[in-house]
Design a protein around this motif. Structure first.
Motif, short mmCIF file in Angstrom:
data_model
loop_
_atom_site.label_atom_id
_atom_site.label_comp_id
_atom_site.label_asym_id
_atom_site.label_seq_id
_atom_site.Cartn_x
_atom_site.Cartn_y
_atom_site.Cartn_z
N VAL A 272 -5.39 7.80 -1.50
CA VAL A 272 -3.85 7.59 -1.71
C VAL A 272 -2.95 7.07 -1.28
O VAL A 272 -3.47 6.39 -0.19
CB VAL A 272 -3.55 8.91 -0.90
N ASP A 273 -2.59 6.33 -2.52
CA ASP A 273 -2.02 4.94 -2.91
C ASP A 273 -0.82 5.20 -1.93
O ASP A 273 0.40 5.57 -3.21
CB ASP A 273 -1.93 4.01 -4.16
N ALA A 274 -0.76 5.14 -1.03
CA ALA A 274 1.05 5.13 -0.45
C ALA A 274 1.85 3.87 -0.24
O ALA A 274 2.17 4.14 1.01
CB ALA A 274 1.34 6.30 0.96
N SER A 275 1.36 2.49 -0.05
CA SER A 275 1.60 1.01 -0.22
C SER A 275 2.59 1.30 0.12
O SER A 275 3.51 0.48 0.99
CB SER A 275 0.76 0.65 -0.46
N LYS A 276 3.95 1.69 -1.20
CA LYS A 276 5.24 1.52 -1.16
C LYS A 276 5.66 2.26 -0.22
O LYS A 276 7.25 1.85 0.21
CB LYS A 276 5.56 1.83 -2.79
N LYS A 277 4.98 3.48 0.14
CA LYS A 277 5.89 4.41 1.04
C LYS A 277 6.15 3.58 2.85
O LYS A 277 7.74 3.71 3.28
CB LYS A 277 5.82 5.57 0.72
#
Length: 509
Positions: A272-277
């Motif tokens: 899960v790429d949640a880096s921006k969040k």
């Protein structure tokens, strides 16, 4: 199986380690454990630990005295010996001369507990009270200049006591004393190995899960990685791992995880790429505690969202270790001082629908590494240094931005590469780079620069409760500094952190 009763000694985990080094399984239990529960464990022997209390203190810890009537060998250490003496009708008094530190052990009888022990060996004392009168049936088998009753034995009832601490390195013959208790007195067998643990735990995981699905949050750290491989070995595709990329990870973190788990072990992993969040939530935040809370809450939110998509999952797996369990037992009423609370012990939501699986909950960190090797994990993964849950955010002092993360990632990668090349990686508890919230003037290529400062942190520790800064060779530090300044855009100064814990902490935030 040996049961260790925790009377509050700072060394109780060390006692357990020494027992397990002899390939004998043991568990640490609080003194308020019911005697029927102890009996149900079917121990071959019981060890009563030391502790900071006097047996005459109003609230001093006590175990049910029926423990001496189980017909099981009992060894009392320091306070544990004094409790035994008092409980069985002997006498304990405040010592005229307290004894702390090294002492010479003079043995009078080398049968039983002291078999093959060298006379006049060094032992480690730490007590203010002393036994002054023995219960019926006991004899003195060793003394020191300051303590007449240093070792006692009642071979008929198989009850033994030592006033010194055999579990610490300072006691020269301490391991032999414990070995004599385990094998000559308790008749234990050397059966506690990682191979046997794997076989038993795989069977247990299969039995508990019974064909149902399991979810595990995979961080890439040693504990979650070993737990994932062990569970996968037991139930295969019934395990799904969730890896949350919070944008605060080290260089190539996801790539390395994919190579290890997806490619080598063929595990089901949701990335899960949640880096921006995460970076959006951290914008403008500089307070370390706020960073931690934001990251922790957001991780649970993202993880729960992904976990809810996995149909028919009934279990949540965690890489909880034995020290977490021991410390949390203390938090719930045990005598040992509470060191810290743990997010994965007693910190889960009360309304959580998933059942919990913790396959490593009776292992110490060194045992988890040994288990990882037994399971075939790479050396790099097994011996990975600790990495904080909030990631690089607490190694960036001040606001976390993509630009500052890029600088720190590159600096940290170079630092670890040189630490490994020099053969120091496994010798150090932790080594990492910190991006400071200051800029300084420099000269590069005959031009003035005004750039960032990187701090290098390298420490030696056993359990992270205390730590000392590592005396790395100056040539190595010079090489690291040279590479950081030349290869990391935006860095023109490097400093080395020479503070210990306490008064400092290992991480900067």
């Amino acid at each position: 199986m040996i049961v260790i009763i925790d009377f509050g000694s700072q060394f109780n985990q060390l006692i357990a380690r020494r027992v397990r080094e002899c390939e004998v399984y043991c568990q640490i239990e609080p003194p308020n454990t019911p005697i029927e529960a102890i009996k149900a464990m079917k121990p071959e022997g019981i060890i009563l630990s030391g502790g900071p209390s006097s047996i005459y203190d109003e609230h001093s810890p006590k175990v049910d005295r029926a423990i001496f009537e189980l017909g099981v060998p009992v060894l009392g250490i320091c306070y544990g010996m004094q409790f035994m003496v008092d409980a069985l009708g002997g006498k304990v008094e405040s010592a005229e001369k307290r004894e702390y530190g090294f002492a010479r052990l003079k043995t009078d009888n080398k049968s039983g507990l002291l078999k093959d022990i060298e006379d006049d060996s060094v032992c480690w004392m730490s007590h203010g009270d002393s036994s002054t009168g023995l219960p019926s049936g006991f004899e003195i088998t060793a003394s020191t200049d300051n303590t007449e009753i240093a070792v006692i034995e009642c071979n008929k009832r198989r009850l033994y006591g030592v006033q010194f601490h055999p579990e610490v390195e300072h006691s020269q013959e301490g391991r032999k004393v414990l070995s004599n208790f385990l094998f000559n007195i308790c008749d234990c067998k050397r059966s506690w190995t990682m191979k046997s643990f794997v076989e038993e735990e795989i069977a247990e995981i299969r039995k508990v899960t019974n064909g149902k699905k399991v979810i595990l949050g995979l961080s890439g750290g040693v504990d979650s990685s070993v737990a994932a491989v062990l569970i996968h070995k037991a139930i295969g595709d019934h395990l799904t791992c969730i890896f949350v990329d919070n944008g605060l990870l080290r260089k190539d973190e996801r790539k390395k995880l994919e190579e290890t788990f997806s490619n080598n072990f063929h595990m089901n992993i949701i990335y899960v790429d949640a880096s921006k969040k995460f970076l959006g939530a951290l914008e403008g935040v500089t307070d370390p505690e706020k960073k931690r809370k934001i990251i922790g809450a957001l991780f649970i939110e993202v993880f729960d969202e992904e976990a809810s998509k996995i149909k028919d999952a009934e279990f949540l797996a965690q890489g909880t270790l034995y020290p977490d369990i021991i410390e949390s037992k203390s938090a719930f009423g045990g005598p040992t001082a509470v060191i810290k609370s743990h997010h994965n012990v007693g910190g889960l939501p009360e309304d959580m629908k998933l059942k919990l699986i913790e396959p490593l909950k009776h292992l110490f960190k060194d045992e988890v590494r040994a288990l990882g090797e037994e399971l075939g994990l790479t050396e790099e993964m097994v011996w990975r240094q600790p990495f904080p849950g909030p990631g690089l955010s607490i190694r960036i002092l001040g606001e976390v931005t993509e630009k500052r993360l890029a600088i720190l990632r590159e600096a940290d990668s170079i630092l670890l590469e040189e630490i490994r090349n020099a053969g120091f990686y496994r010798k150090l508890w932790q080594s990492f780079a910190v991006l400071l919230p200051v800029k300084s003037v420099g000269v590069m290529g005959d031009k003035r620069t005004y750039e960032n400062c990187i701090a290098i942190r390298a420490v030696n520790s056993i359990d992270a409760m205390t730590a000392d800064w590592a005396r790395l060779p100056h040539d190595l530090l010079a090489k690291i500094s040279n590479r950081l300044i030349n290869e990391v855009s935006g860095v023109n100064r490097v400093v080395y952190d020479i503070s210990s814990k306490p008064p400092g902490t290992i991480e900067w935030e």
